[in-house]
Design a protein around this motif. Structure first.
Motif, short mmCIF file in Angstrom:
data_model
loop_
_atom_site.label_atom_id
_atom_site.label_comp_id
_atom_site.label_asym_id
_atom_site.label_seq_id
_atom_site.Cartn_x
_atom_site.Cartn_y
_atom_site.Cartn_z
N LEU A 143 0.83 -1.20 0.00
CA LEU A 143 0.00 0.00 0.00
C LEU A 143 0.87 1.26 0.00
O LEU A 143 0.54 2.26 -0.65
CB LEU A 143 -0.94 0.00 1.20
CG LEU A 143 -1.90 1.19 1.30
CD1 LEU A 143 -2.82 1.25 0.07
CD2 LEU A 143 -2.73 1.11 2.58
N PHE A 202 -7.02 -0.88 -2.70
CA PHE A 202 -6.66 0.44 -3.23
C PHE A 202 -7.25 0.62 -4.61
O PHE A 202 -7.19 -0.29 -5.44
CB PHE A 202 -5.12 0.52 -3.27
CG PHE A 202 -4.53 1.74 -3.95
CD1 PHE A 202 -4.03 2.79 -3.20
CD2 PHE A 202 -4.44 1.81 -5.35
CE1 PHE A 202 -3.44 3.89 -3.82
CE2 PHE A 202 -3.87 2.90 -5.97
CZ PHE A 202 -3.37 3.96 -5.21
N ILE A 225 -9.21 4.12 -0.48
CA ILE A 225 -8.53 3.02 0.20
C ILE A 225 -9.48 2.43 1.25
O ILE A 225 -10.09 3.18 2.02
CB ILE A 225 -7.23 3.49 0.88
CG1 ILE A 225 -6.25 4.03 -0.17
CG2 ILE A 225 -6.59 2.35 1.68
CD1 ILE A 225 -5.01 4.67 0.43
#
Length: 259
Positions: free
Chosen positions: A78, A170, A186
């Protein structure tokens, strides 16, 4: 860009009292990207020597002066996806800082997206040494505005372990392949089942929705506000809303499937 109004560059805490025309300098990639006629003196935060990344049992402490390249190398996927959302050259990523991106408070700022989505809390410090904690979702107050008061600076952002170890999803969209983010969403599911969705880029400031468990599609859509969409050359409100709703649905489905 040359800032031809600057008379002095000094250490962050070596320049005495705050005065009109002072500004904070870290990486400077945003600061030097456009004229700053109101500035006369820059106070360099990098002189304070903060360690960029500090792991603790409770989470990760990110110094405001940590560069995007340093954060990208840290590891979690991420982090890398948000760092890539800068669409910046390696030269910029080795100079631009996490704190600078947060303080610029651009709706598409990917460090706002990342740290807000992971329940980040900002440590804000004044020249007198007083500190206060501000959640990232409250630190960025609008397009180009923050909760910083005169003579305050962002010292660090703390990400709790519970968010760092959560499952995440995401989604990012833009008008162009290499364009500024028009919607960046997100989602995450914590170990206790809590579902958190964070909306940025399509809204003027971060929007965060929290549920005790993964909600139904209807429950999730009902909580997404209708009046916060950004309108600029990177996307019209109706299109940003469409992207955001689509991404929210996809993220909900992805995280629900793994529950």
């Amino acid at each position: 860009m040359d800032l031809n109004t600057i008379d002095e560059v000094a250490g962050a805490l070596d320049a005495g009292a705050w005065r009109p025309g002072d500004g904070w300098l870290a990486g400077g990639t945003y600061l030097f990207s456009e004229p700053q006629p109101h500035l006369r003196r820059l106070r360099d935060l990098t002189t304070l020597g903060w360690p960029s990344l500090t792991e603790t049992p409770d989470g990760l402490l990110i110094a405001a002066t940590c560069t995007i390249a340093e954060l990208d190398r840290y590891g979690p996927p991420l982090f890398g996806r948000c760092c890539d959302a800068f669409l910046a050259s390696f030269k910029i990523q080795h100079v631009a800082t996490v704190g600078g991106n947060l303080c610029a408070a651009l709706p598409a700022g990917p460090m706002t997206s990342l740290t807000a989505a992971l329940d980040g809390s900002c440590t804000v410090e004044s020249l007198s040494g007083e500190r206060r904690l501000v959640p990232v979702v409250d630190f960025v107050t609008g397009d180009g505005t923050t909760d910083l008061r005169p003579a305050e600076f962002l010292r660090s952002v703390f990400l709790p372990a519970s968010a760092l170890t959560a499952r995440s999803a995401f989604r990012r969209g833009s008008l162009h392949t290499l364009g500024r983010s028009a919607a960046l969403v997100i989602g995450r599911v914590d170990a206790d089942g809590t579902f958190v969705l964070t909306i940025t880029a399509s809204t003027r400031r971060p929007v965060q929705l929290r549920f005790a468990t993964v909600p139904s599609a209807a429950e999730l859509r009902a909580r997404i506000p209708e009046d916060r969409w950004l309108d600029d050359v990177h996307g019209r409100p109706a299109w940003r809303r469409h992207l955001t709703l689509r991404y929210a649905d996809e993220i909900r489905d992805e995280l629900a499937a793994g529950s």
